[in-house]
Motif scaffolding. Structure first.
Motif: not given
Length: 92
Positions: A5-11, A13-20, A28-32, A38-40
């Motif tokens: 499994n090469n996929g990264k796992r994010y918790n 809190d991190f996901r919510k920080m990105i959404v904030d 989205v492009k800058d955050l990516s 990935s943008e998706v």
């Protein structure tokens, strides 16, 4: 053969920080490119963690809404079981 499994796992809190960060004006492009996500994935997190405004002024995320729906179904099933049990005990 082992499955790798090469996929990264994010918790969450991190996901919510990105959404904030997205809601505070970052694209989205800058955050990516900055965080290597990935943008998706970012769009999926925005959909999952963005609050929905309700009529009474409160807000709920789609994730919270899904949890509430699941809890409501469970409680309705429990209620039906209790009604059937009451009918059985009322006959005795």
């Amino acid at each position: 053969m082992s499955k790798k499994n090469n996929g990264k796992r994010y918790n969450d809190d991190f996901r919510k920080m990105i959404v904030d960060l997205y809601h505070s004006g970052s694209s989205v492009k800058d955050l990516s490119s900055e965080y290597g996500i990935s943008e998706v994935s970012i769009y999926a997190w925005i959909k999952k963690f963005s609050p929905i405004e309700l009529e009474d002024g409160s807000s709920v995320t789609p994730d919270d809404y899904a949890k509430l729906q699941k809890q409501l179904l469970r409680i309705q099933e429990e209620n039906e079981i209790l009604k059937k049990a009451m009918a059985i005990f009322a006959r005795k």
